[in-house]
Motif scaffolding. Structure first.
Motif, PDB file in Angstrom:
ATOM      1  N   LYS A  28     -42.867  17.719  -2.959  1.00 32.39           N
ATOM      2  CA  LYS A  28     -44.195  17.671  -2.854  1.00 32.39           C
ATOM      3  C   LYS A  28     -44.304  16.762  -1.521  1.00 32.39           C
ATOM      4  N   SER A  56     -43.323  14.909   4.165  1.00 30.96           N
ATOM      5  CA  SER A  56     -42.595  13.738   4.949  1.00 30.96           C
ATOM      6  C   SER A  56     -40.981  14.146   5.370  1.00 30.96           C
ATOM      7  N   PHE A  96     -44.792   9.354   8.879  1.00 26.28           N
ATOM      8  CA  PHE A  96     -44.582   8.669   7.525  1.00 26.28           C
ATOM      9  C   PHE A  96     -43.656   7.477   7.880  1.00 26.28           C
ATOM     10  N   VAL A 137     -40.603  16.171  -6.843  1.00 26.75           N
ATOM     11  CA  VAL A 137     -40.510  14.902  -6.231  1.00 26.75           C
ATOM     12  C   VAL A 137     -41.343  14.954  -5.023  1.00 26.75           C
ATOM     13  N   GLN A 138     -42.032  13.552  -5.163  1.00 28.64           N
ATOM     14  CA  GLN A 138     -43.017  13.502  -3.947  1.00 28.64           C
ATOM     15  C   GLN A 138     -42.319  13.003  -2.709  1.00 28.64           C
ATOM     16  N   ALA A 139     -42.307  13.935  -1.670  1.00 27.24           N
ATOM     17  CA  ALA A 139     -41.666  13.751  -0.506  1.00 27.24           C
ATOM     18  C   ALA A 139     -42.410  12.730   0.583  1.00 27.24           C
ATOM     19  N   GLY A 140     -43.680  12.788   0.242  1.00 30.97           N
ATOM     20  CA  GLY A 140     -44.572  12.141   1.130  1.00 30.97           C
ATOM     21  C   GLY A 140     -44.568  10.772   0.709  1.00 30.97           C
ATOM     22  N   MET A 141     -45.011  10.336  -0.282  1.00 33.44           N
ATOM     23  CA  MET A 141     -44.920   8.871  -1.085  1.00 33.44           C
ATOM     24  C   MET A 141     -44.174   9.072  -2.291  1.00 33.44           C
ATOM     25  N   PRO A 142     -43.034   8.187  -2.505  1.00 29.56           N
ATOM     26  CA  PRO A 142     -42.278   8.338  -3.587  1.00 29.56           C
ATOM     27  C   PRO A 142     -43.251   8.071  -5.005  1.00 29.56           C
ATOM     28  N   THR A 143     -43.000   8.952  -6.020  1.00 26.44           N
ATOM     29  CA  THR A 143     -43.484   8.830  -7.107  1.00 26.44           C
ATOM     30  C   THR A 143     -43.113   9.971  -8.238  1.00 26.44           C
ATOM     31  N   THR A 164     -38.843  20.601  -7.363  1.00 20.51           N
ATOM     32  CA  THR A 164     -39.915  20.924  -6.532  1.00 20.51           C
ATOM     33  C   THR A 164     -40.224  19.702  -5.537  1.00 20.51           C
ATOM     34  N   GLU A 220     -39.331   4.786  -8.499  1.00 19.88           N
ATOM     35  CA  GLU A 220     -39.894   6.010  -8.295  1.00 19.88           C
ATOM     36  C   GLU A 220     -38.729   6.918  -7.239  1.00 19.88           C
ATOM     37  N   PHE A 221     -39.073   8.137  -7.314  1.00 15.64           N
ATOM     38  CA  PHE A 221     -38.388   9.143  -6.814  1.00 15.64           C
ATOM     39  C   PHE A 221     -38.728   9.520  -5.385  1.00 15.64           C
ATOM     40  N   THR A 222     -37.950   9.557  -4.214  1.00 18.32           N
ATOM     41  CA  THR A 222     -38.247  10.241  -3.136  1.00 18.32           C
ATOM     42  C   THR A 222     -37.073  10.860  -2.389  1.00 18.32           C
TER      43      THR A 222
END
Lengths: 197, 197
Positions: A115, A118, A173, B80-86, A113, A151-153
């Motif tokens: 989030k 960006s 971003f 998945v954090q598409a904004g900031m990786p986390t 999913t 960390e994942f992106t």
DNA sequence: AACTTTAAAGAACGAACGTTCTTTTGTCAA
DNA sequence: TTGACAAAAGAACGTTCGTTCTTTAAAGTT
């Protein structure tokens, strides 16, 4: 027994809808109810035809089970003009199983999913589900799930002066220029969005 | 009856494998064979526990059917954090059914390939596949496939001074204010995008 | 109107099914 | 080694199931 006829298509629809809800093919008695029929023997005749037509099959224990065809959905032959309205929709064309469409290697495919915003200019929204094929290498321009500093992106993979960079699809971003480690987790092969109904 | 225990996880796996192959929950007798047990009543006890644990349920006719939980969903814990990786990705599941995610009523669902850029600000691109549920009514704000003057178009349904209008999600395209007939073909319930690989 | 074919319903029956209750086996601690 | 409890098996039984065969209803044809 006779051939598969238009009415059987209707019966198939009802059965597909029932299956979508309960994930099982019911007994003949229950099928009478579901198909709007009052004869078990006739239900059997119908199922035999659906079987001959390739929508159902029987296990070695004679249990009715759906086939791949049972799950296929029509892909409208003509397309919808989102620019200017045109064209017609016919249901004669190809049939597709969505899973097959998006997934080549089930064991290497993960759903994630999304989030954040960006990647919004690439049409990837917060809440969308990314279909990711796990692998360690990717090509320039691929949208990848990368591991940067543990960390994942999700970003577009690009190169800048010989260095790999991760480019967001949103000017708000920053481009990520990995200093330490960068590892490719997988490549985006599909996207799924579900609208509330 | 006792609580769900580690051994039940093993039984669940076997049942999931069986279901993956035959798309049905078999009888107690067959389950004895599948689970490696020789007692129908014990099978029932196991199924009762799987039920209590939320992997199975029963229809009003007491037929065992799998629940949503029955199909492992890597989705749940992995965003998945598409904004900031986390965030972290855990990959527990190995089986998912995208079709179920997007399709409620198979017989009323059609796939339509999107043409043009008029919905691009809604993240709907040329070439995307729209999952459309056929029906004649829709709510304000729904994205619909409408038939205007005998032609199909994908737009957001809105109202302006008591009149229905079709609003594109792209400033370069005009709002459609139907003069003659306007008919709803269906409502957009899902979107699929496939990336070249 | 008589005939033929197809669609649907009904009846009958043994086999299989789910349920409940009882009995045996296994495990572990006192 | 006894007692307690959980795991598994077994037995019994009324119900439902799928199957086959027969009968009725409808549609089409001559």
């Amino acid at each position: 027994m006779t051939d598969f006829n238009p009415k059987d298509t209707e019966y198939l629809s009802k059965l597909q809808d029932y299956y979508a809800e309960w994930k099982s093919i019911p007994s003949y008695a229950k099928l009478c109810e579901v198909l709007g029929i009052t004869s078990k023997s006739w239900v059997k005749a119908i199922l035999d035809r659906l079987c001959a037509a390739g929508f159902l099959e029987r296990t070695p224990d004679a249990v009715w089970v759906p086939t791949r065809n049972f799950f296929a959905r029509p892909l409208a032959e003509s397309t919808v003009q989102a620019g200017m309205p045109t064209a017609a929709i016919s249901n004669e064309g190809e049939y597709f199983v969505i899973d097959d469409m998006l997934i080549d290697t089930p064991s290497k495919t993960t759903l994630i999913t999304v989030k954040g915003e960006s990647m919004i200019d690439a049409g990837i929204h917060d809440g969308d589900v990314a279909v990711v094929e796990k692998r360690m290498t990717a090509n320039m321009g691929d949208i990848v799930v990368a591991i940067v500093d543990n960390e994942f992106t999700l970003k577009t993979l690009d190169k800048e002066r010989g260095q790999f960079i991760l480019r967001p699809a949103n000017p708000a971003f920053p481009v990520i220029r990995p200093q330490g480690s960068m590892e490719i987790f997988g490549v985006l092969v599909g996207l799924i969005r579900k609208y509330r109904r």
